[in-house]
Design a protein around this motif. Structure first.
Motif, PDB file in Angstrom:
ATOM      1  N   LYS A 169     -10.189  -1.462  -0.894  1.00  0.00           N
ATOM      2  CA  LYS A 169      -9.400  -2.678  -1.155  1.00  0.00           C
ATOM      3  C   LYS A 169      -8.087  -2.651  -0.340  1.00  0.00           C
ATOM      4  CE  LYS A 169      -7.819  -5.268  -5.105  1.00  0.00           C
ATOM      5  NZ  LYS A 169      -7.253  -5.108  -6.424  1.00  0.00           N
ATOM      6  N   GLU A 170      -7.460  -1.494  -0.309  1.00  0.00           N
ATOM      7  CA  GLU A 170      -6.216  -1.373   0.463  1.00  0.00           C
ATOM      8  C   GLU A 170      -6.478  -1.586   1.955  1.00  0.00           C
ATOM      9  OE1 GLU A 170      -3.884   1.827  -2.418  1.00  0.00           O
ATOM     10  OE2 GLU A 170      -5.248   2.553  -0.869  1.00  0.00           O
ATOM     11  N   PHE A 171      -7.523  -0.940   2.411  1.00  0.00           N
ATOM     12  CA  PHE A 171      -7.905  -1.060   3.826  1.00  0.00           C
ATOM     13  C   PHE A 171      -8.104  -2.536   4.181  1.00  0.00           C
ATOM     14  CE2 PHE A 171     -11.195  -1.075   7.144  1.00  0.00           C
ATOM     15  CZ  PHE A 171     -10.657  -0.191   8.078  1.00  0.00           C
ATOM     16  N   GLN A 172      -8.832  -3.239   3.311  1.00  0.00           N
ATOM     17  CA  GLN A 172      -9.122  -4.652   3.565  1.00  0.00           C
ATOM     18  C   GLN A 172      -7.863  -5.512   3.495  1.00  0.00           C
ATOM     19  OE1 GLN A 172     -12.028  -5.736   4.769  1.00  0.00           O
ATOM     20  NE2 GLN A 172     -10.884  -7.640   5.085  1.00  0.00           N
ATOM     21  N   SER A 173      -6.950  -5.164   2.605  1.00  0.00           N
ATOM     22  CA  SER A 173      -5.721  -5.976   2.480  1.00  0.00           C
ATOM     23  C   SER A 173      -4.910  -5.914   3.773  1.00  0.00           C
ATOM     24  CB  SER A 173      -4.881  -5.516   1.276  1.00  0.00           C
ATOM     25  OG  SER A 173      -4.264  -4.280   1.557  1.00  0.00           O
ATOM     26  N   LEU A 174      -4.927  -4.779   4.425  1.00  0.00           N
ATOM     27  CA  LEU A 174      -4.192  -4.634   5.691  1.00  0.00           C
ATOM     28  C   LEU A 174      -4.905  -5.407   6.804  1.00  0.00           C
ATOM     29  CD1 LEU A 174      -3.517  -0.802   5.343  1.00  0.00           C
ATOM     30  CD2 LEU A 174      -1.819  -2.616   5.137  1.00  0.00           C
ATOM     31  N   THR A 175      -6.226  -5.284   6.820  1.00  0.00           N
ATOM     32  CA  THR A 175      -7.000  -5.988   7.848  1.00  0.00           C
ATOM     33  C   THR A 175      -6.791  -7.492   7.705  1.00  0.00           C
ATOM     34  OG1 THR A 175      -8.638  -4.221   7.634  1.00  0.00           O
ATOM     35  CG2 THR A 175      -9.302  -6.164   8.887  1.00  0.00           C
ATOM     36  N   THR A 176      -6.853  -7.965   6.471  1.00  0.00           N
ATOM     37  CA  THR A 176      -6.700  -9.403   6.235  1.00  0.00           C
ATOM     38  C   THR A 176      -5.303  -9.888   6.639  1.00  0.00           C
ATOM     39  OG1 THR A 176      -8.231  -9.196   4.395  1.00  0.00           O
ATOM     40  CG2 THR A 176      -6.911 -11.208   4.462  1.00  0.00           C
ATOM     41  N   ALA A 177      -4.290  -9.113   6.307  1.00  0.00           N
ATOM     42  CA  ALA A 177      -2.919  -9.524   6.657  1.00  0.00           C
ATOM     43  C   ALA A 177      -2.741  -9.650   8.163  1.00  0.00           C
ATOM     44  CB  ALA A 177      -1.919  -8.516   6.098  1.00  0.00           C
ATOM     45  N   SER A 178      -3.502  -8.871   8.931  1.00  0.00           N
ATOM     46  CA  SER A 178      -3.317  -8.917  10.387  1.00  0.00           C
ATOM     47  C   SER A 178      -4.344  -9.802  11.089  1.00  0.00           C
ATOM     48  CB  SER A 178      -3.362  -7.500  10.963  1.00  0.00           C
ATOM     49  OG  SER A 178      -4.664  -7.091  11.234  1.00  0.00           O
ATOM     50  N   ASP A 179      -5.277 -10.387  10.321  1.00  0.00           N
ATOM     51  CA  ASP A 179      -6.308 -11.239  10.952  1.00  0.00           C
ATOM     52  C   ASP A 179      -5.668 -12.456  11.591  1.00  0.00           C
ATOM     53  OD1 ASP A 179      -8.598  -9.787  10.633  1.00  0.00           O
ATOM     54  OD2 ASP A 179      -9.082 -10.658   8.670  1.00  0.00           O
ATOM     55  N   VAL A 210       0.848  -1.207   0.000  1.00  0.00           N
ATOM     56  CA  VAL A 210       0.000   0.000   0.000  1.00  0.00           C
ATOM     57  C   VAL A 210       0.881   1.253   0.000  1.00  0.00           C
ATOM     58  CG1 VAL A 210      -1.792   1.268   1.243  1.00  0.00           C
ATOM     59  CG2 VAL A 210      -1.852  -1.245   1.192  1.00  0.00           C
ATOM     60  N   ALA A 211       1.958   1.205   0.778  1.00  0.00           N
ATOM     61  CA  ALA A 211       2.842   2.380   0.861  1.00  0.00           C
ATOM     62  C   ALA A 211       3.427   2.704  -0.514  1.00  0.00           C
ATOM     63  CB  ALA A 211       3.960   2.107   1.871  1.00  0.00           C
ATOM     64  N   GLN A 212       3.838   1.673  -1.228  1.00  0.00           N
ATOM     65  CA  GLN A 212       4.433   1.923  -2.554  1.00  0.00           C
ATOM     66  C   GLN A 212       3.419   2.557  -3.496  1.00  0.00           C
ATOM     67  OE1 GLN A 212       6.701  -1.132  -4.452  1.00  0.00           O
ATOM     68  NE2 GLN A 212       7.722  -1.709  -2.551  1.00  0.00           N
ATOM     69  N   ALA A 213       2.178   2.089  -3.446  1.00  0.00           N
ATOM     70  CA  ALA A 213       1.141   2.636  -4.337  1.00  0.00           C
ATOM     71  C   ALA A 213       0.899   4.129  -4.061  1.00  0.00           C
ATOM     72  CB  ALA A 213      -0.155   1.850  -4.160  1.00  0.00           C
ATOM     73  N   HIS A 214       1.104   4.544  -2.832  1.00  0.00           N
ATOM     74  CA  HIS A 214       0.845   5.951  -2.466  1.00  0.00           C
ATOM     75  C   HIS A 214       2.134   6.771  -2.354  1.00  0.00           C
ATOM     76  CE1 HIS A 214      -3.506   5.837  -1.458  1.00  0.00           C
ATOM     77  NE2 HIS A 214      -3.265   4.550  -1.211  1.00  0.00           N
ATOM     78  N   ARG A 215       3.295   6.140  -2.619  1.00  0.00           N
ATOM     79  CA  ARG A 215       4.589   6.788  -2.368  1.00  0.00           C
ATOM     80  C   ARG A 215       4.639   7.345  -0.948  1.00  0.00           C
ATOM     81  NH1 ARG A 215       7.378   8.375  -7.297  1.00  0.00           N
ATOM     82  NH2 ARG A 215       6.180   7.613  -9.061  1.00  0.00           N
TER      83      ARG A 215
END
Ligand code: NAP
Length: 316
Positions: free
Chosen positions: A306-316, A257-262
């Protein structure tokens, strides 16, 4: 800067609170002044401290963080009206009692006001639950401080849902001021202490929620990848527990996510918290101006669903 209400109190804060437990620890006074000036000049306003910060540093007694903030306010009196000052009582024995007894609170507030060099605390928090002090006694002590104009609103930290429920019920039944804010530990690595019954209660009761260790003590910046990295840090003890598969999975998701937003990973980790249901603002500290600028940028970062969910899923 858009502000958010703190519960039903009259206070409003920007969505990132500066954590001042680094003052008297990893940040000296001249640096603290520069950080606070930059923070307020960027349009943010809330500063979180406690009477015990930073007692854990050898040679300190506690009160060093409040003293630093007080010296800053004395040097620039106009700043007082620009900040929402948050401090806490009850984590350590005071001079006149301990925990959240009426005596401890009455003595504690005078010490905090003296060190902060101000006549009022905007938000005064019970630092941790105290099973030995009846909640009615604690709330009556706070009521007296509010009536005297020394405190504007109250809240609690490290509560269980059951304890917070009891405090809210007691306030309602006895006509006492209620806790308007809860301060739990919460970040992508530590979710259980807030999510579930405590989060549900805070939302149902319209409480402000400001969460601490938002960067998991710096782990979510991605700068700790190995035990060797920890050796260089005063925060090693707080971070060691995250060096595992789950921790690295979270960092990987943050990185994408960080890379996508620089953006920096720390900024994305804070943006995730800012967007989380029931969270008014994350609290994070910074030890230099680059880190401070990251805290400010986090308030401007908008994650897609989608980004928000990707972070939530990674930490589930
Ligand atoms: N209520 C409670 O019981 C309680 C308990 C603990 C804390 N708190 C509050 O929460 C606040 C925040 O906690 P915390 O400061 O311990 O933890 P944190 O916010 O999770 O971690 C902040 C630390 O991470 C590092 N950092 C920050 N931005 C960074 C960046 N962009 N890149 C790399 N590293 C970065 C800095 O430390 P280094 O530069 O040293 O690496 C900074 O001091 C405290 O100040 C306090 O106000 C409350």
């Amino acid at each position: 800067m858009n502000t958010r209400p703190l519960g039903r109190s009259a206070l409003r804060i920007a969505p990132l609170v500066f954590g001042a437990n680094v003052f008297g620890w990893t940040v000296d006074q001249p640096t603290a002044f520069r950080l606070l000036d930059r923070f307020v000049d960027a349009g943010l306003n809330a500063v979180d401290t406690a009477d015990v910060y930073s007692r854990w540093v050898p040679g300190n007694r506690g009160g060093e963080s409040e003293t630093t903030i007080g010296n800053w306010l004395k040097a620039s009196p106009a700043r007082r009206s620009q900040v929402v000052l948050i401090t806490k009582v009850g984590a350590a024995p005071g001079t006149d009692g301990k925990g959240l007894s009426a005596k401890s609170i009455a003595a504690g507030v005078e010490g905090s006001l003296r060190r902060l060099q101000t006549d009022r605390i905007d938000l005064y928090l019970s630092h941790r639950p105290d099973a030995e002090s009846p909640i009615e006694e604690t709330l009556r002590a706070y009521e007296a401080l509010i009536q005297a104009g020394k405190v504007r609103a109250i809240g609690s930290s490290n509560s269980t849902a059951t304890g917070l429920r009891e405090a809210l019920d007691t306030a309602a039944a006895k006509g006492l001021p209620r806790y308007e804010v809860e301060q739990p530990e919460y970040n992508l690595c530590e979710r259980k202490k807030f999510e579930g019954s405590l989060q549900d209660l805070c939302i149902a009761e319209d409480l402000g929620v400001i969460v601490y260790y938002s960067l998991a003590s710096g782990f979510l910046s991605g700068k700790y990848r190995s035990k060797a990295d920890l050796e260089k840090s005063a925060r090693a003890d707080g971070v060691r527990k995250y060096l595992n598969d789950r921790g690295f999975r979270i960092l990987k998701a943050l990185d994408a996510v960080a890379q996508a937003h620089r953006a920096k990973k720390a900024e994305v980790a804070l943006a995730w918290l800012i967007a989380r249901e029931g969270v008014t603002a994350p609290i994070a500290s910074a030890t230099n101006l680059d880190q401070l600028d990251s805290l400010v940028r986090a308030t401007q970062l908008k994650l897609s669903a989608k980004e928000f969910q990707s972070l939530t899923t990674a930490s589930d």
